[in-house]
Scaffold this motif. Structure first.
Motif, PDB file in Angstrom:
ATOM      1  N   ASP A   1       0.690  -0.810  -0.102  1.00 27.88           N
ATOM      2  CA  ASP A   1       0.142   0.068  -0.066  1.00 27.88           C
ATOM      3  C   ASP A   1       0.901   1.388  -0.251  1.00 27.88           C
ATOM      4  O   ASP A   1       0.409   2.421   0.082  1.00 27.88           O
ATOM      5  N   GLY A   2       2.301   1.176  -0.234  1.00 26.72           N
ATOM      6  CA  GLY A   2       3.045   2.385  -0.417  1.00 26.72           C
ATOM      7  C   GLY A   2       3.695   2.769   0.793  1.00 26.72           C
ATOM      8  O   GLY A   2       4.407   4.009   0.689  1.00 26.72           O
TER       9      GLY A   2
ATOM     10  N   ALA B   1       5.328   5.406  -2.487  1.00 28.84           N
ATOM     11  CA  ALA B   1       4.138   5.581  -3.209  1.00 28.84           C
ATOM     12  C   ALA B   1       4.126   5.343  -4.827  1.00 28.84           C
ATOM     13  O   ALA B   1       3.386   4.597  -5.410  1.00 28.84           O
ATOM     14  N   MET B   2       5.444   5.675  -5.429  1.00 25.19           N
ATOM     15  CA  MET B   2       5.765   5.331  -6.722  1.00 25.19           C
ATOM     16  C   MET B   2       5.733   3.798  -7.035  1.00 25.19           C
ATOM     17  O   MET B   2       5.429   3.392  -7.546  1.00 25.19           O
TER      18      MET B   2
ATOM     19  N   ALA C   1       4.542   1.302  -5.147  1.00 24.16           N
ATOM     20  CA  ALA C   1       3.344   0.763  -5.043  1.00 24.16           C
ATOM     21  C   ALA C   1       2.561   1.032  -6.262  1.00 24.16           C
ATOM     22  O   ALA C   1       1.855   0.028  -6.726  1.00 24.16           O
ATOM     23  N   ALA C   2       2.641   2.212  -6.920  1.00 20.30           N
ATOM     24  CA  ALA C   2       1.710   2.291  -7.988  1.00 20.30           C
ATOM     25  C   ALA C   2       2.317   1.852  -9.149  1.00 20.30           C
ATOM     26  O   ALA C   2       1.651   1.152  -9.941  1.00 20.30           O
ATOM     27  N   MET C   3       3.648   1.849  -9.501  1.00 18.37           N
ATOM     28  CA  MET C   3       4.144   0.828 -10.595  1.00 18.37           C
ATOM     29  C   MET C   3       3.806  -0.621 -10.529  1.00 18.37           C
ATOM     30  O   MET C   3       3.674  -1.229 -11.544  1.00 18.37           O
TER      31      MET C   3
ATOM     32  N   SER D   1       1.565  -1.918  -9.016  1.00 18.94           N
ATOM     33  CA  SER D   1      -0.007  -2.283  -9.290  1.00 18.94           C
ATOM     34  C   SER D   1      -0.183  -2.346 -10.636  1.00 18.94           C
ATOM     35  O   SER D   1      -0.957  -3.085 -11.274  1.00 18.94           O
ATOM     36  N   LEU D   2       0.266  -1.098 -11.385  1.00 23.19           N
ATOM     37  CA  LEU D   2       0.089  -1.176 -12.888  1.00 23.19           C
ATOM     38  C   LEU D   2       0.650  -2.241 -13.614  1.00 23.19           C
ATOM     39  O   LEU D   2       0.244  -2.888 -14.635  1.00 23.19           O
TER      40      LEU D   2
END
Length: 123
Positions: A29-30, A48-49, A51-53, A55-56
Motif C-alpha cells: 500500500d506504499g 508511493a511510486m 506501489a503504483a508501478m 500495481s500497474l
C-alpha cells in the motif's frame, strides 16, 4: 526490531554491488518499512511510486496474459529502478547506476527478496 532486520538485509544488498545506490522495502500500500537511501531521496515518494508501478505492472501482466508479475524494471538515462515482490505484502525497490551489471543485480535482489519474505512471513 523487524525494521532493524530489514535494514540489515538492505545494507547487505547495497554492499554486494557498488552499482546499487539505494534500496527500500515497501508495503504494497506504499508505506516504507525500511530503507537504505542516500540523502535527497524522499522515502514517502519512493514508497508511493513503487506501489503504483507494481500495481500497474500487475494489471498489465494479467491483461496481456503474461502470467504473474515477477519484476518491474525502469531504465532511465541515469540508471535503473528495479521492483520485485518480497512476499505477498511487500516490495523490494532498488535504484542502480547507469552502467550496472544487471544480471548480478537481479540475482542479488532475488536473494534479498526471499530473505525479506521469510522474515515477514516465517513458515
Amino acid at each position: 526490531m523487524r525494521a532493524d532486520l530489514l535494514t540489515s538485509i538492505l545494507s547487505e544488498l547495497n554492499g554486494t554491488s557498488a552499482d546499487i545506490e539505494a534500496s527500500g522495502v515497501i508495503s504494497t500500500d506504499g508505506l516504507m518499512m525500511a530503507s537504505v537511501l542516500p540523502a535527497g531521496l524522499d522515502e514517502d515518494r519512493i514508497g508511493a511510486m513503487s506501489a503504483a508501478m507494481l500495481s500497474l505492472g500487475d494489471r498489465t501482466a494479467q491483461e496481456l496474459m503474461r502470467g504473474n508479475l515477477e519484476q518491474v524494471l525502469i531504465k532511465g538515462a541515469k540508471g535503473y529502478v528495479l521492483m520485485v515482490y518480497a512476499g505477498d505484502e511487500a516490495v523490494l525497490t532498488v535504484i542502480a547506476k547507469q552502467n550496472s551489471k544487471l544480471g548480478l543485480i537481479f540475482l542479488d535482489v532475488k536473494r534479498a527478496a526471499e530473505s525479506i519474505s521469510e522474515l515477514l512471513h516465517p513458515s
